[in-house]
Every structure is written in structure tokens, then in C-alpha cells.
Design an enzyme around this catalytic site. Structure first.
Site, PDB file in Angstrom:
ATOM      1  N   GLU A 262       0.829  -1.212   0.000  1.00  0.00           N
ATOM      2  CA  GLU A 262       0.000   0.000   0.000  1.00  0.00           C
ATOM      3  C   GLU A 262       0.862   1.260   0.000  1.00  0.00           C
ATOM      4  OE1 GLU A 262      -3.517   1.898   2.841  1.00  0.00           O
ATOM      5  OE2 GLU A 262      -1.973   0.593   3.701  1.00  0.00           O
ATOM      6  N   LYS A 312      -9.159   2.372  -2.931  1.00  0.00           N
ATOM      7  CA  LYS A 312      -9.530   2.024  -1.560  1.00  0.00           C
ATOM      8  C   LYS A 312     -10.887   2.632  -1.236  1.00  0.00           C
ATOM      9  CE  LYS A 312      -7.494   1.756   3.070  1.00  0.00           C
ATOM     10  NZ  LYS A 312      -6.305   2.068   3.890  1.00  0.00           N
ATOM     11  N   CYS A 360      -5.283  -2.800   3.064  1.00  0.00           N
ATOM     12  CA  CYS A 360      -5.057  -2.589   4.499  1.00  0.00           C
ATOM     13  C   CYS A 360      -6.309  -2.871   5.327  1.00  0.00           C
ATOM     14  CB  CYS A 360      -4.529  -1.172   4.726  1.00  0.00           C
ATOM     15  SG  CYS A 360      -3.808  -0.921   6.374  1.00  0.00           S
TER      16      CYS A 360
END
EC number: 2.3.1.269
Length: 465
Positions: A262, A312, A360
Site C-alpha cells: 500500500e 480504496k 489494508c
């Protein structure tokens, strides 16, 4: 001190501490006694709230690793109070949820103070449903369902049919049964033990993975760059040479692509090498109509620039998403200046094969990944940057990756800045590819699968309504 059964405050504190030890560490060994103590307090909203407060404060103590925040522009004297305030706010949120659950329990009991099993089942189902709803929100990390792993993989096997919400419901019921055994001094414990053994046997049988179609060999780069140094001029100068070295190592490992964690690629990144030795799948940043997003990007040897795969969607409050506050009030809260969420779908239908992505924090959203699997994802990829948090968060992250693998029947490749970088098989077994905090490249051979689990079918049927 007297009998523990006559000490509600002590039971609340002890139960909360036992619950806090479960995620990523003690699992059901501490969670079931913790839930038994909670059931003993179920009609005491303030004590139940205290249970939730201590449970989350202990399980989320890694949040204190945010300190120091001076690298984000926060004054040194304010750094620790801000980290503590964030940590305490999570505990208070859990306390409020337990307070509401306890108030509901008061409405479910009989007038004479006794309990029907139907009422107990309802409360357990409400808890499991609440965890399922919360896991898609920005205010949830790990709960009772996710605490099963890594210690109890046979029990987690039931997640292939029931998901994390079902695992939470079962543990609530066993916790109630354990409290009843305690009250009765252990009498009539056979049914409780039989249900526990049967669940483990059924879960172990369910762990058999779906048949594999083909293998996919990928490289995983763990750069181990301290987040507090990531944006320094020196690190920026060294980044391109480090990436080039990682790509060369990936080529020598004969992988089909290199995966980087990430936030690895900066905005408008351009490769020094033309063409790239191998394709690169990496976390990075991009701008979309004036909005900054954290994304998974694909760079191919035969194409210029990078191709966005997915943005995301589930952003960390304050750390990534900032409310519309005056500029002076947001200083020190986010290292990236505030991001905007992308589309909710986690499904990526491009080279090298259809897969699903969790960036994440999104690893805690099991429903989104199960839905992507039902759409055709043949494997799961999760990328993260868990620095500067301690090893406890890595253990919890890997436990959630195990649960997602079991729920979906898919191999999961985890690639993180400082760890965990690991391959989780569809049956929940973990192969550590690199040690934490190690700058290196490793190869992982995962299996592509298409057969759907019962849980993925259930999620798809529900979402298609």
C-alpha cells in the site's frame, strides 16, 4: 475478595481483559470465559459497557504506536494526548455498543428474571449481525468472530458456511452455556462439551479447499520503509533505485508479476526502466477529478504509465479520511492530506487473472471479499502499511487474512511494508514469506480457484436481493 460471582465490577474488568487478549493471541481460550463473564453481567448495562471498554482498550493497544506524531506536523507536547484520545475513543465506542446490547437484554428476559433459550439465541444473533454490519463501516477492526484465529483453525472452518458473524454467534452461545455451568457448579456439562466437539469436527471437515485450476507465481516486495521517514528527501531519492532492484530480483525469481504494498508508488510515478523487467502490481496514489485516492495500480512492460485497478473504499477515519474542518484543525491528523473513497466493489477482472483486493483496513470486511469471490475472483490480494504499529497488529491482520481465506475458499497473498508478507492457503494455513521489518523480495505460488463456498453464495444471494 469473596466469590467472583458476587463481584460485578471485578467480573466486568476481568472479562474485558480476557476478551482483549483473544484477537491474534489467545483466541477462544480467553474469549469463551470472557463471554461467560459478560453473560453474568448482561442485565447490568454499566458493567457490560465496562467489559467492552476494557476489551477494546486491550485488543487495540497497538493504537498507542501512533506516538510520536511530530513527523506529521503535530507539536511534541500534543502527540501523546492525541494518540491516547484516539485509543480511548475506540474503547468508548465499544462501551456504548455493549450498553445498548445490555439494554436490549433487559427487554428479553422474563418477568421472573429467568431466561428462555430463544431470548439468548436472539441476543447472540443480534451480536453476530452487528459485527457483520460494522465490518463494512469505518469504525470496526476485529471482533469476537475474528478472534478465533490463529489459535483455533478447526473452529474457524465453520466460517466457510457461517462467516465471521456466525462464528461470533456460536461463541456467544457457548459463553452463555459456560456461565450456566459455572452457576450450577459444573452440572449438566455434557451437552456443552458435545456441541463444542461437534462444531470443531464439522469445521475441520469444512477446511478442505476447493479444487485448484492452476498455479500463479507472484513476487512480493517488502520494502520495510519506516512511515515516519517515507516522505523525507533522502528516502524519496533512494526510492527509484530500491524499486529497480526489487524488479530485478523478481525477474530472477521467474515470477509473473511483482506485488508492492500500500502507498508504494507516488503520484505520477514513471519507471526508469523501459520496459519493466516484470509487471508491477503496487499500491499508490492517484487523482480523480480533483480527489486523491489510494489505489492498486498496474504497470506493464508493454504499456506506458500505470493502469488503475481498484481504489480504496474503506478509509481509516482521520488517518486517511478527514472531515471538512478548518485547515488548522486537521494538521497532524493525516500524512496524505485526506483521501476520498473509491467504488465499493473489490473485484478486479484483469491480468493475470480475476482477483479481489483488500487495501489494508479493508481486510476486516469479509462480506465485500465474499461478494467479489462470487463475482469471479480466483484469489485474494491484500496490501498494507502497518508501520509504525507493533507486532500485535500484524498478528491480528494475519488472523483476519486467514479468516477471509477460509470464508471464500481462496488463497490470500498478503504484502505489507514491514509485514506481514505471507501466503495464506484456502484452508487457512499460513506460509510466512518474509520476516517482519526485513527489506527483501520473495516468491509465492498460489492456487487459482473458482468453486464457491456456502458463505460466498449466501452473501451473493443476500446482496442481489
Amino acid at each position: 475478595m469473596g466469590d467472583l460471582r458476587s463481584q460485578p465490577l471485578l467480573r466486568a474488568v476481568l472479562g474485558g481483559l480476557l476478551a482483549g487478549l483473544a484477537p491474534g493471541v489467545a483466541g477462544p481460550l480467553s474469549m469463551l470465559p470472557a463471554l461467560a463473564l459478560l453473560w453474568s453481567l448482561v442485565e447490568r448495562p454499566r458493567d457490560a459497557a465496562l467489559w467492552g471498554l476494557f476489551g477494546v482498550l486491550l485488543s487495540h493497544r497497538w493504537l498507542l504506536g501512533l506516538h510520536p506524531l511530530t513527523w506529521m506536523g503535530l507539536p511534541a507536547w500534543l502527540s501523546l494526548p492525541v494518540a491516547v484520545a484516539i485509543w480511548l475513543s475506540c474503547g468508548v465506542a465499544a462501551a456504548l455498543l455493549l450498553l445498548l446490547w445490555s439494554l436490549l437484554a433487559r427487554l428479553c428476559r422474563r418477568r421472573d428474571g429467568t431466561w428462555r433459550f430463544g431470548a439468548v439465541l436472539l441476543l447472540a444473533l443480534v451480536w453476530g449481525a452487528a459485527e457483520l454490519l460494522l465490518e463494512g463501516s469505518p469504525l470496526f477492526w476485529i471482533g469476537v468472530g475474528g478472534s478465533v484465529l490463529p489459535l483455533d483453525r478447526p473452529l474457524a472452518g465453520l466460517g466457510r458456511w457461517l462467516g465471521s458473524g456466525g462464528l461470533a454467534t456460536l461463541q456467544l452461545l457457548w459463553g452463555w452455556g459456560l456461565w450456566q455451568l459455572w452457576r450450577r457448579r459444573g452440572r449438566r456439562c455434557a451437552w456443552w462439551l458435545i456441541s463444542l466437539l461437534l462444531a470443531h469436527a464439522m469445521g475441520a471437515l469444512s477446511l478442505s479447499p476447493p479444487p485448484a485450476l492452476a498455479a500463479l507465481r507472484l513476487g512480493a516486495w517488502q520494502p520495510a520503509i519506516p512511515t515516519r521517514e517515507k516522505f523525507s528527501p533522502e528516502r524519496q531519492r533512494r526510492f527509484q533505485s530500491a524499486l529497480s532492484s526489487a524488479l530485478q530480483q523478481a525477474q530472477s525469481l521467474k515470477v509473473e508479476a511483482l506485488v508492492a504494498p500500500e502507498g508504494t508508488l507516488p503520484f505520477r510515478w514513471q519507471a526508469d526502466e523501459d520496459p519493466l523487467p516484470v509487471p508491477l502490481i503496487s499500491g499508490g496514489f492517484r487523482w480523480v477529478r480533483g480527489q486523491q485516492r489510494s489505489s492498486v495500480l498496474l504497470a506493464r512492460p508493454d504499456r506506458a504509465g500505470v493502469e488503475p485497478l481498484v481504489d480504496k473504499h474503506r478509509l481509516v477515519p482521520l488517518g486517511e479520511w478527514l472531515p471538512p474542518l478548518p485547515a488548522g484543525l486537521t494538521r497532524g491528523l493525516s500524512a496524505v492530506g485526506g483521501l476520498q473513497p473509491g467504488d465499493a466493489s473489490r473485484f478486479v477482472n484483469v491480468w493475470p487473472s480475476p482477483f479481489a483486493v483488500a487495501i489494508c483496513y479493508e481486510i476486516s470486511d469479509g462480506r465485500a471479499l465474499a461478494k467479489a469471490t462470487a463475482q469471479g475472483a480466483e484469489w485474494l490480494l491484500t496490501i498494507a502499511n502497518l508501520d509504525p504499529y507493533p507486532q500485535l497488529l500484524q498478528r491480528q491482520f494475519l488472523a483476519l487474512a486467514q479468516l477471509r481465506a477460509i470464508e471464500t475458499g481462496r488463497d490470500v497473498l498478503s504484502v505489507a511494508n514491514t509485514g506481514p508478507t505471507a501466503l495464506v492457503s484456502a484452508d487457512g494455513t499460513v506460509q510466512r514469506l518474509l520476516e517482519p521489518q526485513t527489506d527483501a523480495v520473495a516468491a509465492a505460488e498460489l492456487q487459482r480457484r473458482q468453486q464457491l463456498t456456502g458463505y460466498s453464495r449466501l452473501v451473493w444471494a443476500w446482496s442481489s436481493r
